[in-house]
Design a protein around this motif. Structure first.
Motif, mmCIF file in Angstrom:
data_model
loop_
_atom_site.group_PDB
_atom_site.id
_atom_site.type_symbol
_atom_site.label_atom_id
_atom_site.label_comp_id
_atom_site.label_asym_id
_atom_site.label_seq_id
_atom_site.Cartn_x
_atom_site.Cartn_y
_atom_site.Cartn_z
ATOM 1 N N TYR A 53 -0.910 -1.693 -2.143
ATOM 2 C CA TYR A 53 -0.534 -3.089 -2.368
ATOM 3 C C TYR A 53 -0.912 -3.526 -3.784
ATOM 4 C CZ TYR A 53 -0.147 -3.549 2.760
ATOM 5 O OH TYR A 53 0.190 -3.405 4.075
ATOM 6 N N GLY A 54 -2.120 -3.188 -4.189
ATOM 7 C CA GLY A 54 -2.589 -3.620 -5.502
ATOM 8 C C GLY A 54 -1.790 -3.020 -6.643
ATOM 9 N N LEU A 55 -1.484 -1.738 -6.561
ATOM 10 C CA LEU A 55 -0.754 -1.101 -7.658
ATOM 11 C C LEU A 55 0.716 -1.506 -7.672
ATOM 12 C CD1 LEU A 55 -2.325 2.463 -7.861
ATOM 13 C CD2 LEU A 55 -2.901 0.367 -9.091
ATOM 14 N N ARG A 56 1.280 -1.747 -6.503
ATOM 15 C CA ARG A 56 2.664 -2.246 -6.470
ATOM 16 C C ARG A 56 2.722 -3.662 -7.047
ATOM 17 N NH1 ARG A 56 7.961 -1.452 -7.159
ATOM 18 N NH2 ARG A 56 9.253 -2.296 -5.468
ATOM 19 N N LEU A 57 1.688 -4.456 -6.793
ATOM 20 C CA LEU A 57 1.624 -5.792 -7.383
ATOM 21 C C LEU A 57 1.539 -5.691 -8.900
ATOM 22 C CD1 LEU A 57 1.278 -8.875 -7.228
ATOM 23 C CD2 LEU A 57 -1.191 -8.472 -6.956
ATOM 24 N N VAL A 63 -6.449 -11.065 -0.872
ATOM 25 C CA VAL A 63 -5.613 -10.271 0.045
ATOM 26 C C VAL A 63 -6.525 -9.308 0.815
ATOM 27 C CG1 VAL A 63 -3.587 -8.785 0.262
ATOM 28 C CG2 VAL A 63 -3.734 -10.440 -1.620
ATOM 29 N N PRO A 64 -7.135 -9.788 1.906
ATOM 30 C CA PRO A 64 -8.019 -8.915 2.686
ATOM 31 C C PRO A 64 -7.230 -7.933 3.531
ATOM 32 C CG PRO A 64 -7.841 -11.056 3.745
ATOM 33 C CD PRO A 64 -7.080 -11.157 2.449
ATOM 34 N N ARG A 65 -7.829 -6.779 3.770
ATOM 35 C CA ARG A 65 -7.230 -5.780 4.652
ATOM 36 C C ARG A 65 -8.377 -5.228 5.481
ATOM 37 N NH1 ARG A 65 -7.201 -2.674 7.936
ATOM 38 N NH2 ARG A 65 -8.637 -1.451 6.652
ATOM 39 N N ASP A 118 8.742 -0.358 2.240
ATOM 40 C CA ASP A 118 9.285 -1.649 2.677
ATOM 41 C C ASP A 118 8.171 -2.575 3.172
ATOM 42 O OD1 ASP A 118 11.846 -0.725 2.143
ATOM 43 O OD2 ASP A 118 12.191 -0.054 4.204
ATOM 44 N N LEU A 119 7.177 -2.004 3.827
ATOM 45 C CA LEU A 119 6.046 -2.808 4.318
ATOM 46 C C LEU A 119 5.158 -3.251 3.157
ATOM 47 C CD1 LEU A 119 5.130 -0.666 7.445
ATOM 48 C CD2 LEU A 119 6.442 -2.789 7.378
ATOM 49 N N ILE A 120 4.956 -2.363 2.197
ATOM 50 C CA ILE A 120 4.173 -2.717 1.010
ATOM 51 C C ILE A 120 4.855 -3.852 0.255
ATOM 52 C CG2 ILE A 120 3.347 -1.893 -1.229
ATOM 53 C CD1 ILE A 120 3.136 0.900 0.090
ATOM 54 N N ASP A 121 6.160 -3.725 0.058
ATOM 55 C CA ASP A 121 6.907 -4.727 -0.705
ATOM 56 C C ASP A 121 6.940 -6.080 -0.001
ATOM 57 O OD1 ASP A 121 7.377 -3.026 -2.766
ATOM 58 O OD2 ASP A 121 9.483 -2.644 -2.289
ATOM 59 N N PHE A 122 6.885 -6.084 1.331
ATOM 60 C CA PHE A 122 6.855 -7.353 2.055
ATOM 61 C C PHE A 122 5.628 -8.164 1.650
ATOM 62 C CE2 PHE A 122 5.756 -10.225 5.444
ATOM 63 C CZ PHE A 122 6.967 -10.699 5.925
ATOM 64 N N VAL A 123 4.470 -7.522 1.644
ATOM 65 C CA VAL A 123 3.228 -8.211 1.298
ATOM 66 C C VAL A 123 3.215 -8.597 -0.177
ATOM 67 C CG1 VAL A 123 0.721 -7.976 1.132
ATOM 68 C CG2 VAL A 123 1.931 -7.108 3.149
ATOM 69 N N VAL A 124 3.607 -7.664 -1.038
ATOM 70 C CA VAL A 124 3.608 -7.942 -2.476
ATOM 71 C C VAL A 124 4.596 -9.058 -2.804
ATOM 72 C CG1 VAL A 124 4.078 -6.979 -4.770
ATOM 73 C CG2 VAL A 124 2.830 -5.635 -3.073
ATOM 74 N N GLY A 125 5.718 -9.088 -2.105
ATOM 75 C CA GLY A 125 6.686 -10.163 -2.314
ATOM 76 C C GLY A 125 6.110 -11.521 -1.976
ATOM 77 N N ARG A 126 5.309 -11.599 -0.910
ATOM 78 C CA ARG A 126 4.687 -12.871 -0.537
ATOM 79 C C ARG A 126 3.644 -13.295 -1.566
ATOM 80 N NH1 ARG A 126 5.706 -14.886 4.449
ATOM 81 N NH2 ARG A 126 5.072 -16.770 3.332
#
Length: 228
Positions: free
Chosen positions: A17-21, A135-137, A175-183
């Protein structure tokens, strides 16, 4: 005018998530200040096969080349670099995202601690009235975790858990990673088309055959970082 966004990577699971962001912000022409904790080194290696350079200058060169950042668009600062712009309210970023965010970092922010640059930058972001996104996980969440989330929310932060939706019918892990990064990008006011949004696709046909909702994650997992 392009925004300046501080991105902090900590030791929670969820490094993709962090690197895609980071990649998405650079592509959106934002100016990015990157920070990462000691524990982030371990998680990056475990989850993506990435060796985060110990020297900020090496990391800056590495990620600038990987994501084609323009000169000066990406700056990386060490954990104890107290001369970094984000360490002072006289030069705060427009926004800050801690992604992924450990429960320890959440607790430090909730308590107003500033023992390292990530904590200080978060404190500066809050006190200067800028947007702070955590962004907690983590799962499950204890009462202490939940109370800390309430506390930072009351202080003005946004708690955006890494909880991807499924209504866009993801077929790849990306697709799941991009959903979170998109938000996250939505919260930052940065236009993006990382995922299909609710209402942008037709209503499901009850007779339609749906794809397997359990894709082979092993085959779609992000490839290891090359050259490390």
């Amino acid at each position: 005018m392009s925004p300046t966004v501080a991105v902090a990577l900590t030791g929670a699971s969820g490094m993709p998530y962090g690197l895609r962001l980071l990649e998405s912000l650079i592509r959106a022409k934002a100016r990015v200040f990157l920070l990462y904790s000691q524990a982030a080194h371990v998680v990056a290696k475990q989850e993506l096969g990435i060796v985060l350079p110990p020297r900020a200058s090496d990391a800056e060169r590495l990620f600038s080349e990987r994501y084609s950042a323009k000169r000066g668009q990406l700056r990386v600062f060490g954990r104890e670099d107290w001369f970094a712009p984000v360490a002072s309210g006289s030069n705060p970023p427009d926004a800050m995202v801690i992604c992924p965010c450990t429960m320890g970092t959440l607790a430090a922010v909730a308590a107003g601690l500033s023992d390292n640059l990530i904590e200080r930058a978060a404190d500066v972001t809050l006190k200067e009235g800028r947007k702070l996104i955590l962004v907690p996980r983590e799962t499950p969440l204890s009462l202490i975790h939940l109370e800390n989330m309430v506390r930072v929310t009351q202080a003005g932060a946004v708690v955006l858990p890494a909880m991807p939706g499924w209504y866009h019918r993801p077929t790849r892990l990306e697709d799941l990673i991009d959903f979170v990064v998109g938000r996250i990008c939505d919260q930052l006011g940065i236009a993006n088309a990382l995922t299909r949004r609710w209402g942008e696709f037709s209503r499901p046909d009850p007779d339609e055959t749906h794809p397997d909702p359990r894709p082979d994650l092993e085959e779609t997992y992000p490839e290891p970082f090359e050259g490390t």
